[in-house]
Design a protein around this motif. Structure first.
Motif, PDB file in Angstrom:
ATOM      1  N   VAL A 162       0.830  -1.200   0.000  1.00 15.56           N
ATOM      2  CA  VAL A 162       0.000   0.000   0.000  1.00 15.56           C
ATOM      3  C   VAL A 162       0.866   1.254   0.000  1.00 15.56           C
ATOM      4  CG1 VAL A 162      -1.741   1.318   1.283  1.00 15.56           C
ATOM      5  CG2 VAL A 162      -1.925  -1.173   1.120  1.00 15.56           C
ATOM      6  N   ARG A 163       1.957   1.210   0.741  1.00 16.95           N
ATOM      7  CA  ARG A 163       2.854   2.370   0.815  1.00 16.95           C
ATOM      8  C   ARG A 163       3.784   2.460  -0.396  1.00 16.95           C
ATOM      9  NH1 ARG A 163       5.899   1.971   6.353  1.00 16.95           N
ATOM     10  NH2 ARG A 163       6.763   3.956   5.599  1.00 16.95           N
ATOM     11  N   MET A 164       4.010   1.346  -1.068  1.00 17.83           N
ATOM     12  CA  MET A 164       4.967   1.316  -2.178  1.00 17.83           C
ATOM     13  C   MET A 164       4.385   1.827  -3.492  1.00 17.83           C
ATOM     14  SD  MET A 164       6.423  -2.467  -1.291  1.00 17.83           S
ATOM     15  CE  MET A 164       7.645  -2.607  -2.593  1.00 17.83           C
ATOM     16  N   VAL A 165       3.074   1.745  -3.638  1.00 18.56           N
ATOM     17  CA  VAL A 165       2.428   2.101  -4.908  1.00 18.56           C
ATOM     18  C   VAL A 165       1.882   3.524  -4.848  1.00 18.56           C
ATOM     19  CG1 VAL A 165       0.543   1.529  -6.485  1.00 18.56           C
ATOM     20  CG2 VAL A 165       1.840  -0.301  -5.363  1.00 18.56           C
ATOM     21  N   SER A 166       2.149   4.286  -5.887  1.00 20.86           N
ATOM     22  CA  SER A 166       1.684   5.669  -5.938  1.00 20.86           C
ATOM     23  C   SER A 166       0.163   5.734  -6.014  1.00 20.86           C
ATOM     24  CB  SER A 166       2.303   6.387  -7.137  1.00 20.86           C
ATOM     25  OG  SER A 166       1.972   5.722  -8.340  1.00 20.86           O
ATOM     26  N   ARG A 167      -0.384   6.887  -5.685  1.00 18.41           N
ATOM     27  CA  ARG A 167      -1.831   7.089  -5.685  1.00 18.41           C
ATOM     28  C   ARG A 167      -2.293   7.695  -7.010  1.00 18.41           C
ATOM     29  NH1 ARG A 167      -3.902   7.008  -0.392  1.00 18.41           N
ATOM     30  NH2 ARG A 167      -2.278   6.918   1.222  1.00 18.41           N
ATOM     31  N   ILE A 168      -3.520   7.381  -7.397  1.00 15.42           N
ATOM     32  CA  ILE A 168      -4.098   7.988  -8.593  1.00 15.42           C
ATOM     33  C   ILE A 168      -4.395   9.466  -8.336  1.00 15.42           C
ATOM     34  CG2 ILE A 168      -6.061   7.948 -10.181  1.00 15.42           C
ATOM     35  CD1 ILE A 168      -6.255   4.914  -9.658  1.00 15.42           C
ATOM     36  N   ARG A 169      -4.894   9.777  -7.160  1.00 22.40           N
ATOM     37  CA  ARG A 169      -5.186  11.164  -6.795  1.00 22.40           C
ATOM     38  C   ARG A 169      -3.885  11.878  -6.454  1.00 22.40           C
ATOM     39  NH1 ARG A 169      -6.009  15.966  -5.899  1.00 22.40           N
ATOM     40  NH2 ARG A 169      -7.873  16.826  -4.877  1.00 22.40           N
ATOM     41  N   ARG A 170      -3.606  12.978  -7.122  1.00 31.23           N
ATOM     42  CA  ARG A 170      -2.369  13.728  -6.926  1.00 31.23           C
ATOM     43  C   ARG A 170      -2.474  14.680  -5.734  1.00 31.23           C
ATOM     44  NH1 ARG A 170      -1.229  17.440 -10.335  1.00 31.23           N
ATOM     45  NH2 ARG A 170       1.028  17.270 -10.143  1.00 31.23           N
ATOM     46  N   ASP A 171      -1.367  14.881  -5.059  1.00 29.28           N
ATOM     47  CA  ASP A 171      -1.247  15.956  -4.075  1.00 29.28           C
ATOM     48  C   ASP A 171      -0.664  17.155  -4.816  1.00 29.28           C
ATOM     49  OD1 ASP A 171      -0.761  17.712  -2.056  1.00 29.28           O
ATOM     50  OD2 ASP A 171       0.503  16.375  -0.856  1.00 29.28           O
TER      51      ASP A 171
END
Length: 227
Positions: free
Chosen positions: A64-73
């Motif tokens: 979960v921590r290794m994969v980037s998120r679709i929603r950008r910061d």
């Protein structure tokens, strides 16, 4: 290890989601995007986690921590797009606690995908120690970097404009003045992403990257001891 695969329709949906740039559109297709992209990347992270853990037991191996998120910061960026059309898996230590340490990664973009090794961030003292290592252990470095290059990698290196002090052997000279180092294999055969073949391919590449990772990690360890 189960692997669900990444398919063209998911990439097309990711591209459309970024184009729409709409929370309503994203929420409508959120589960499709997660199942088609985020979950397969987490499966890749899990499949390769034990391999990288043997290399460095401080690497984060929580998928979960290794994969980037679709929603950008996008709070601190000029690009205010809400969503990404590409994702990646980062095999590295906690970047906030372990500055200067190298990483390996896997990424999928709209027009290509690939895997690499290099430095995520390194300060001036790291590069001083790097140059010292190249002067003292040129053969060790050359063996490591040539293994990485043989994977079929594109160089992601950056260089200081002014030549740094020191007289490296001629073979090391092209690598001596670096202020970042990275090598990435770039692939356009998207069919490979649909089966476990991608895990086998990336795993074999990581075996070749390992020696350079460990060389850079050794320098990072020295840099940490100076704090």
């Amino acid at each position: 290890m189960k692997y669900d695969g990444i398919f063209p329709e998911t990439l097309a949906l990711m591209a459309q989601n970024r184009f729409e740039n709409s929370k309503a559109f994203y929420e409508e297709h959120k589960q499709e995007l997660k199942d088609g992209f985020t979950v397969p990347l987490r499966q890749i992270a899990m499949a390769l986690g034990s391999k990288v853990y043997e290399l460095d037991d401080m690497i984060v191996t929580d998928p979960v921590r290794m994969v980037s998120r679709i929603r950008r910061d996008n709070r601190y960026t000029k690009d205010k797009s809400l969503y990404r059309d590409h994702l990646w898996v980062m095999f590295m230590r906690n970047k906030h606690e372990w500055i200067n340490y190298p990483c390996m990664w896997f990424e999928v973009n709209q027009d290509c995908w690939g895997y690499g090794v290099g430095t995520y961030y390194a300060d001036a003292q790291f590069w001083e120690l790097y140059r010292k290592a190249l002067l003292e252990r040129p053969e060790e470095f050359l063996h490591a970097v040539h293994r990485a290059e043989k994977v079929g990698t594109a160089r992601l290196n950056d260089y200081y404009k002014k030549k740094k002090p020191g007289e490296p052997v001629p073979e090391v000279e092209p690598y001596y003045n670096m202020k970042s180092i990275g090598y990435m294999a770039v692939r356009t055969d998207f069919k490979t992403l649909q089966s476990e073949k991608v895990i086998d391919e990336v795993g074999k590449a990581f075996d070749e990257y390992a020696e350079l990772y460990l060389f850079l990690k050794g320098i990072s360890d020295e840099r940490t001891m100076l704090k």
